[in-house]
Design a protein around this motif. Structure first.
Motif, PDB file in Angstrom:
ATOM      1  N   ARG A  97       0.797  -1.070  -0.133  1.00  9.94           N
ATOM      2  CA  ARG A  97       0.147   0.107   0.113  1.00  9.94           C
ATOM      3  C   ARG A  97       0.952   1.079   0.199  1.00  9.94           C
ATOM      4  O   ARG A  97       0.646   2.354  -0.734  1.00  9.94           O
ATOM      5  N   HIS A  98       1.950   1.296   0.787  1.00 12.86           N
ATOM      6  CA  HIS A  98       2.856   2.299   0.837  1.00 12.86           C
ATOM      7  C   HIS A  98       3.587   2.615  -0.383  1.00 12.86           C
ATOM      8  O   HIS A  98       3.504   3.721  -0.990  1.00 12.86           O
ATOM      9  N   ALA A 100       2.594   1.627  -3.635  1.00 16.94           N
ATOM     10  CA  ALA A 100       1.476   2.275  -4.526  1.00 16.94           C
ATOM     11  C   ALA A 100       0.996   3.663  -4.367  1.00 16.94           C
ATOM     12  O   ALA A 100       0.765   4.313  -5.380  1.00 16.94           O
ATOM     13  N   ALA A 101       1.076   3.930  -3.181  1.00 20.57           N
ATOM     14  CA  ALA A 101       0.472   5.214  -2.844  1.00 20.57           C
ATOM     15  C   ALA A 101       1.521   6.416  -2.926  1.00 20.57           C
ATOM     16  O   ALA A 101       1.517   7.535  -3.523  1.00 20.57           O
ATOM     17  N   ASP A 102       2.768   5.898  -2.444  1.00 15.62           N
ATOM     18  CA  ASP A 102       3.792   7.132  -1.982  1.00 15.62           C
ATOM     19  C   ASP A 102       5.170   6.790  -3.116  1.00 15.62           C
ATOM     20  O   ASP A 102       5.624   7.937  -3.562  1.00 15.62           O
TER      21      ASP A 102
END
Length: 118
Positions: A97-98, A100-102
């Motif tokens: 998640r990190h 993909a987002a950042d």
């Protein structure tokens, strides 16, 4: 059914020079990407290794505690051992998640700028 037509030609991406790689590596944007990755990955890695070593040390030196029954034939060692798997999957999910987002958007911006020759 085979055809004799070759696949359509893909446009060739710009191959950056060594100087361009060095310039990007020294840029503030790349530094921010690297800091973002390290500030997430390093603490989690250290935390998980400490958690794993605690489990190993408890297994070696606290046999009485680890053998304590929790429910039926389930003891503390089994619960903590299964928690190792759970935390591994949670960390992998959290990192995905990190990333993909950042991380991925920043890395893609750098990559497309380098391949575009801009």
């Amino acid at each position: 059914m085979a055809t004799e037509t070759p696949p359509p030609a893909q446009p060739r991406a710009h191959l950056p020079s060594t100087e361009e790689f060095t310039e990007v590596q020294q840029s503030a944007e790349f530094g921010q990407l690297r800091r973002s990755h390290r500030s997430f990955a390093f603490p989690l890695t250290i935390g998980f290794i400490a958690w794993y070593l605690l489990y190993v040390l408890l297994s070696n030196y606290a046999g009485g505690f680890m053998g304590t029954k929790v429910a039926g034939n389930v003891n503390v060692a089994l619960v903590l051992g299964l928690a190792q798997f759970l935390t591994t999957f949670l960390i992998a999910w959290w990192y995905a998640r990190h990333a993909a987002a950042d991380l991925d958007p920043k890395a893609e911006a750098i990559k497309s700028r380098m391949e575009g020759g801009a």
